[in-house]
Design a protein around this motif. Structure first.
Motif, PDB file in Angstrom:
ATOM      1  N   VAL A   1      -0.812  10.020   6.085  1.00  0.00           N
ATOM      2  CA  VAL A   1      -1.037   9.419   4.613  1.00  0.00           C
ATOM      3  C   VAL A   1      -3.111   9.598   5.659  1.00  0.00           C
ATOM      4  O   VAL A   1      -3.635  10.215   4.273  1.00  0.00           O
ATOM      5  CB  VAL A   1      -0.669   7.897   4.961  1.00  0.00           C
ATOM      6  N   ASP A   2      -3.459   9.441   6.647  1.00  0.00           N
ATOM      7  CA  ASP A   2      -4.987   9.360   6.761  1.00  0.00           C
ATOM      8  C   ASP A   2      -4.865  10.831   6.241  1.00  0.00           C
ATOM      9  O   ASP A   2      -6.206  10.916   5.658  1.00  0.00           O
ATOM     10  CB  ASP A   2      -4.778   9.144   7.995  1.00  0.00           C
TER      11      ASP A   2
ATOM     12  N   GLN B   1      -5.136   8.272  -4.142  1.00  0.00           N
ATOM     13  CA  GLN B   1      -5.187   8.494  -3.197  1.00  0.00           C
ATOM     14  C   GLN B   1      -4.725   8.989  -1.711  1.00  0.00           C
ATOM     15  O   GLN B   1      -4.151   9.972  -0.932  1.00  0.00           O
ATOM     16  CB  GLN B   1      -4.740   6.438  -2.614  1.00  0.00           C
ATOM     17  N   VAL B   2      -4.075  10.196  -2.797  1.00  0.00           N
ATOM     18  CA  VAL B   2      -3.751  11.263  -2.345  1.00  0.00           C
ATOM     19  C   VAL B   2      -4.956  12.461  -2.253  1.00  0.00           C
ATOM     20  O   VAL B   2      -4.823  12.410  -4.089  1.00  0.00           O
ATOM     21  CB  VAL B   2      -2.623  11.297  -2.285  1.00  0.00           C
TER      22      VAL B   2
ATOM     23  N   ARG C   1     -10.947  13.960   1.309  1.00  0.00           N
ATOM     24  CA  ARG C   1     -12.542  13.856   1.993  1.00  0.00           C
ATOM     25  C   ARG C   1     -13.548  13.627   0.911  1.00  0.00           C
ATOM     26  O   ARG C   1     -13.212  13.984  -0.411  1.00  0.00           O
ATOM     27  CB  ARG C   1     -12.427  14.610   2.792  1.00  0.00           C
TER      28      ARG C   1
ATOM     29  N   SER D   1       0.813  -1.029   0.117  1.00  0.00           N
ATOM     30  CA  SER D   1       0.461  -0.042  -0.159  1.00  0.00           C
ATOM     31  C   SER D   1       1.377   1.288  -0.329  1.00  0.00           C
ATOM     32  O   SER D   1       2.289   1.433   0.588  1.00  0.00           O
ATOM     33  CB  SER D   1      -1.025  -0.538   1.298  1.00  0.00           C
TER      34      SER D   1
ATOM     35  N   THR E   1       0.623   3.271   2.220  1.00  0.00           N
ATOM     36  CA  THR E   1       1.714   3.547   3.451  1.00  0.00           C
ATOM     37  C   THR E   1       2.704   2.173   3.478  1.00  0.00           C
ATOM     38  O   THR E   1       3.216   3.781   4.668  1.00  0.00           O
ATOM     39  CB  THR E   1       0.414   3.101   4.473  1.00  0.00           C
TER      40      THR E   1
ATOM     41  N   ALA F   1       0.741   7.765  -6.330  1.00  0.00           N
ATOM     42  CA  ALA F   1      -0.620   7.450  -4.561  1.00  0.00           C
ATOM     43  C   ALA F   1      -1.381   8.693  -5.248  1.00  0.00           C
ATOM     44  O   ALA F   1      -2.877   8.381  -5.169  1.00  0.00           O
ATOM     45  CB  ALA F   1      -0.223   7.387  -3.518  1.00  0.00           C
ATOM     46  N   ARG F   2      -1.001  10.130  -6.062  1.00  0.00           N
ATOM     47  CA  ARG F   2      -2.126  10.799  -6.290  1.00  0.00           C
ATOM     48  C   ARG F   2      -2.402  10.536  -7.219  1.00  0.00           C
ATOM     49  O   ARG F   2      -3.701  10.566  -7.650  1.00  0.00           O
ATOM     50  CB  ARG F   2      -1.577  11.937  -6.302  1.00  0.00           C
TER      51      ARG F   2
ATOM     52  N   ARG G   1      -5.640  11.296   2.718  1.00  0.00           N
ATOM     53  CA  ARG G   1      -6.618  10.580   2.024  1.00  0.00           C
ATOM     54  C   ARG G   1      -7.428  11.763   1.216  1.00  0.00           C
ATOM     55  O   ARG G   1      -7.715  12.702   2.076  1.00  0.00           O
ATOM     56  CB  ARG G   1      -6.809  10.115   2.309  1.00  0.00           C
TER      57      ARG G   1
END
Length: 192
Positions: free
Chosen positions: A185-186, A139-140, A191, A80, A82, A134-135, A189
């Motif tokens: 990472v949270d 995911q980002v 929204r 992942s 993360t 990730a973006r 993320r």
């Protein structure tokens, strides 16, 4: 005990002596004259390779960034987002703990040579690439990758500095990395 230079690549020998001096006694202990004495060459010999002490420090920083980049590129990137960030963080912390004075030299001063800045950017290219991926996968949060990368770097460099300075005990480093990366990472993320 000083190791004498006998033949071969004087520039490399001087950098090795300089790095050893920095590691053992800190940056303030480094002088071209002492370096020449330790290497067993004339006091003018280092100036054939380094204009002055600052040029030598820049060359040391450059080799440090090259080694850091190699360590980060060697990370096996899977899992992942993360997990991937945590793997890079672990590699960075290992480098930092093994080379605390060199790491300080690399980041704590403005370097006159452009190749030092380029090497720093290259060292950080692999972790930045996973942020870009990730973006792209959603995911980002959307945003400037450099800004996001700075937040990641601040976390990782902070943990590395605490570990290298002995403030963060070695047995607590893995948890600090896992918790810090997961929290970051949270926060990155998207929204709804």
């Amino acid at each position: 005990m000083a190791r004498r230079y006998h033949h071969g690549d004087l520039r490399t020998a001087l950098l090795e002596h300089a790095e050893r001096t920095v590691a053992e006694d800190g940056v303030d202990a480094l002088s071209l004259r002492e370096l020449a004495r330790d290497a067993g060459v004339s006091h003018a010999a280092p100036r054939r390779h380094f204009r002055d002490r600052n040029d030598l420090l820049d060359a040391l920083a450059l080799t440090g960034f090259e080694r850091l980049g190699a360590a980060l590129r060697a990370v096996r990137v899977d899992g992942s987002f993360t997990d991937q960030l945590a793997m890079f963080a672990e590699a960075y912390v290992r480098f930092s703990v093994a080379n605390p004075e060199l790491l300080h030299l690399m980041w704590a001063r403005k370097h006159a040579r452009d190749d030092v800045g380029a090497a720093a950017r290259e060292a950080c290219a692999a972790p930045i690439a996973i942020i870009v991926d990730a973006r792209a996968q959603g995911q980002v949060v959307d945003g400037d990758v450099e800004r996001i990368g700075l937040s990641v770097f601040a976390l990782v460099h902070g943990i590395a500095g605490l570990a290298a300075g002995g403030v963060l005990p070695e047995d607590q480093v893995p948890d600090a990395i896992a918790t810090g990366v997961a929290d970051l990472v949270d926060g990155l993320r998207p929204r709804e």
